[in-house]
Design a protein around this motif. Structure first.
Motif, PDB file in Angstrom:
ATOM      1  N   GLU A  72      -1.150  19.201  96.316  1.00  0.00           N
ATOM      2  CA  GLU A  72      -1.528  20.385  95.553  1.00  0.00           C
ATOM      3  C   GLU A  72      -2.558  21.218  96.317  1.00  0.00           C
ATOM      4  OE1 GLU A  72      -0.980  23.034  92.635  1.00  0.00           O
ATOM      5  OE2 GLU A  72       0.126  21.164  92.935  1.00  0.00           O
ATOM      6  N   ARG A  73      -3.534  20.544  96.951  1.00  0.00           N
ATOM      7  CA  ARG A  73      -4.543  21.262  97.734  1.00  0.00           C
ATOM      8  C   ARG A  73      -3.875  22.007  98.902  1.00  0.00           C
ATOM      9  NH1 ARG A  73      -9.928  20.254  99.287  1.00  0.00           N
ATOM     10  NH2 ARG A  73     -10.258  19.810  97.084  1.00  0.00           N
ATOM     11  N   LEU A  74      -2.935  21.346  99.577  1.00  0.00           N
ATOM     12  CA  LEU A  74      -2.276  21.956 100.728  1.00  0.00           C
ATOM     13  C   LEU A  74      -1.343  23.090 100.314  1.00  0.00           C
ATOM     14  CD1 LEU A  74      -1.561  18.716 102.783  1.00  0.00           C
ATOM     15  CD2 LEU A  74      -3.134  20.554 103.405  1.00  0.00           C
ATOM     16  N   ILE A  75      -0.733  22.975  99.133  1.00  0.00           N
ATOM     17  CA  ILE A  75       0.120  24.064  98.635  1.00  0.00           C
ATOM     18  C   ILE A  75      -0.708  25.331  98.457  1.00  0.00           C
ATOM     19  CG2 ILE A  75       1.347  24.903  96.581  1.00  0.00           C
ATOM     20  CD1 ILE A  75       2.530  22.072  96.295  1.00  0.00           C
ATOM     21  N   SER A 223      -9.920  23.075  91.297  1.00  0.00           N
ATOM     22  CA  SER A 223      -9.938  23.273  92.748  1.00  0.00           C
ATOM     23  C   SER A 223     -10.860  22.295  93.465  1.00  0.00           C
ATOM     24  CB  SER A 223     -10.361  24.712  93.069  1.00  0.00           C
ATOM     25  OG  SER A 223     -11.645  24.981  92.535  1.00  0.00           O
ATOM     26  N   ASN A 224     -11.777  21.652  92.739  1.00  0.00           N
ATOM     27  CA  ASN A 224     -12.695  20.701  93.369  1.00  0.00           C
ATOM     28  C   ASN A 224     -12.356  19.256  93.016  1.00  0.00           C
ATOM     29  OD1 ASN A 224     -13.401  20.888  90.717  1.00  0.00           O
ATOM     30  ND2 ASN A 224     -15.448  21.723  91.061  1.00  0.00           N
ATOM     31  N   ALA A 225     -11.089  19.002  92.680  1.00  0.00           N
ATOM     32  CA  ALA A 225     -10.680  17.654  92.270  1.00  0.00           C
ATOM     33  C   ALA A 225     -10.929  16.622  93.362  1.00  0.00           C
ATOM     34  CB  ALA A 225      -9.205  17.650  91.870  1.00  0.00           C
ATOM     35  N   LEU A 226     -10.575  16.962  94.606  1.00  0.00           N
ATOM     36  CA  LEU A 226     -10.720  15.993  95.698  1.00  0.00           C
ATOM     37  C   LEU A 226     -12.177  15.727  96.046  1.00  0.00           C
ATOM     38  CD1 LEU A 226      -7.810  16.918  98.135  1.00  0.00           C
ATOM     39  CD2 LEU A 226      -8.056  14.849  96.769  1.00  0.00           C
ATOM     40  N   GLU A 227     -13.088  16.554  95.547  1.00  0.00           N
ATOM     41  CA  GLU A 227     -14.522  16.293  95.715  1.00  0.00           C
ATOM     42  C   GLU A 227     -15.087  15.527  94.528  1.00  0.00           C
ATOM     43  OE1 GLU A 227     -13.109  18.879  98.392  1.00  0.00           O
ATOM     44  OE2 GLU A 227     -13.318  19.614  96.342  1.00  0.00           O
ATOM     45  N   GLY A 228     -14.212  14.913  93.746  1.00  0.00           N
ATOM     46  CA  GLY A 228     -14.662  14.172  92.572  1.00  0.00           C
ATOM     47  C   GLY A 228     -15.084  15.072  91.437  1.00  0.00           C
TER      48      GLY A 228
END
Length: 425
Positions: A72-75, A223-228
């Motif tokens: 999702e981030r890369l999309i 948008s900040n999901a991967l940063e916890g």
């Protein structure tokens, strides 16, 4: 001779076979409109997240969940890079090097030391440079597309100034964690009910003691999901209005939500709070001459031209204001003899700001390179000031803009995502 020909054919066949095997190691994983995401890109991002989590002793969800979030981030990044290409947005190598120099300086490192630190983290410096370039491009694309969606009325500014006056100098800041259970642009009732149920389950898991960062990585559409889900420190006036109303009167470690918005259901955690200390604000009065390198004018020639201007001005052979009017490529200041007026130095790009900090009143800088081009700067004066009414208005406008930019960015990204053709292979 036949033996030699057969040997050559066999060698060529083996070479092609080996090449085919090498190519097969990477494949297209997702089609995104006119672009693609490769399997290697997904694996690289997952590896970076794992490396970061390990260094911070943070627990992560399963690889399957990580992969979903990484895709999702890369999309979103791919869509924004495609938009940048259509808009003609690029970052030159000199701009990139200047940005990396600024990054190193902000960490009290030289560029060589930064390069060594990157290598110690197991990263390629070339990959790091391209990541920085992409971040700059994506940031510019987002600003260009979101900025036009933002309108701030005088009434909004005045209302916030009155509120700031009521609150006084001490204003609360919150370190927020954020989980978004997303909704499509035009959800039906069943989709809303399902999302609400998911949000309630997530909130219950958090109340039962589950790790917030892990749940955010697993479940959040933000948008900040991967940063916890980390939103960092936010002034109450700069966070989205829904959040500002929800955190009022709340304390550290409180869980808030689910809160419904157009994007979905939000869950917040107040990770920490702090007050704002009253500070004395520095303002500078400066002027500059800007020369932009081009196909005709090289980087070195642009720098040399400003070095000549500096020598002429110091020797009294030329007038700075006249040189600025004739040669400066900053249309906003050129007609005023390069004068930028009184301003908070933090509003300038890092290279310009750093040059000003090293000057005494009346002194001229050496030519410095910023993202805009080459500058010759004179610091005319410096003063220290408490918050004036104008400064309060400027700050209020900045806070409102920051809040609206966050809200509109999420909306713009969601609309772009919904309108795109996405196929996960």
């Amino acid at each position: 001779m036949k033996f030699i020909i057969r040997a050559m054919c066999l060698s060529a066949l083996l070479t092609v076979t080996c090449w085919a095997q090498q190519v097969s190691l990477d494949r297209v994983a997702v089609i995104v409109d006119q672009g693609v995401i490769l399997e290697s890109e997904i694996e690289k991002l997952i590896a970076e997240v794992k490396r970061s989590a390990q260094s911070e002793d943070q627990e992560l969800p399963s690889d399957r969940v990580l992969r979903t979030q990484a895709i999702e981030r890369l999309i979103l990044k791919n869509l924004q890079m495609q938009r940048a290409e259509r808009m003609g947005i690029q970052v030159s190598d000199p701009q990139l090097e200047q940005t990396i120099t600024n990054i190193a300086q902000n960490q009290n490192l030289t560029v060589d030391q930064l390069r060594q630190a990157i290598a110690q983290d197991g990263l390629s410096y070339d990959d790091y440079r391209e990541n920085v370039r992409e971040e700059l491009i994506v940031g510019e694309v987002r600003r260009a597309n979101v900025r036009r969606r933002i309108y701030i009325t005088p009434q909004e500014v005045n209302s916030l100034v009155e509120l700031m006056n009521e609150q006084g100098a001490e204003q609360a800041e919150y370190n927020l964690g954020h989980i978004l259970i997303g909704l499509p642009s035009e959800p039906d009732e069943e989709e809303v009910q399902n999302a609400r149920a998911r949000a309630d389950r997530v909130l219950q898991l958090l109340r039962d003691g589950s790790d917030f960062a892990k749940i955010a990585i697993t479940s959040s559409s933000g948008s900040n999901a991967l940063e916890g889900g980390d939103m960092g420190w936010l002034n109450i006036n700069s966070m989205p209005t829904l959040f500002a109303e929800a955190v009022q009167g709340k304390s550290k470690d409180d869980l808030i939500g689910p809160i419904r918005s157009g994007a979905g259901f939000h869950i917040l955690k107040i990770k920490d709070t702090r007050g704002i200390e009253k500070v004395t604000v520095e303002e500078v009065n400066s002027r500059h001459i800007l020369i932009k390198p081009s196909i005709i004018l090289s980087e070195e020639k642009a720098k040399e031209r400003l070095e000549t201007f500096r020598e002429q001005v110091i020797a009294g052979d030329a007038d700075f204001a006249e040189l600025a009017k004739e040669h400066s490529e900053d249309p906003g200041s050129a007609l005023k003899g390069g004068n930028l007026g009184w301003a908070d130095p933090t509003m300038y790009v890092p290279a310009f700001q750093k040059a000003l900090s090293n000057l005494e009143p009346g002194e001229y800088s050496q030519p410095i390179r910023s993202t805009h081009g080459w500058h010759l700067i004179q610091l005319e004066d410096r003063r220290f000031d408490d918050a004036t009414e104008k400064r309060k208005e400027d700050k209020a406008r900045q806070l409102i803009y920051s809040r609206k930019f966050k809200e509109e960015s999420e909306t713009w990204l969601r609309e772009m995502r919904d309108a795109a053709y996405i196929e996960v292979l």
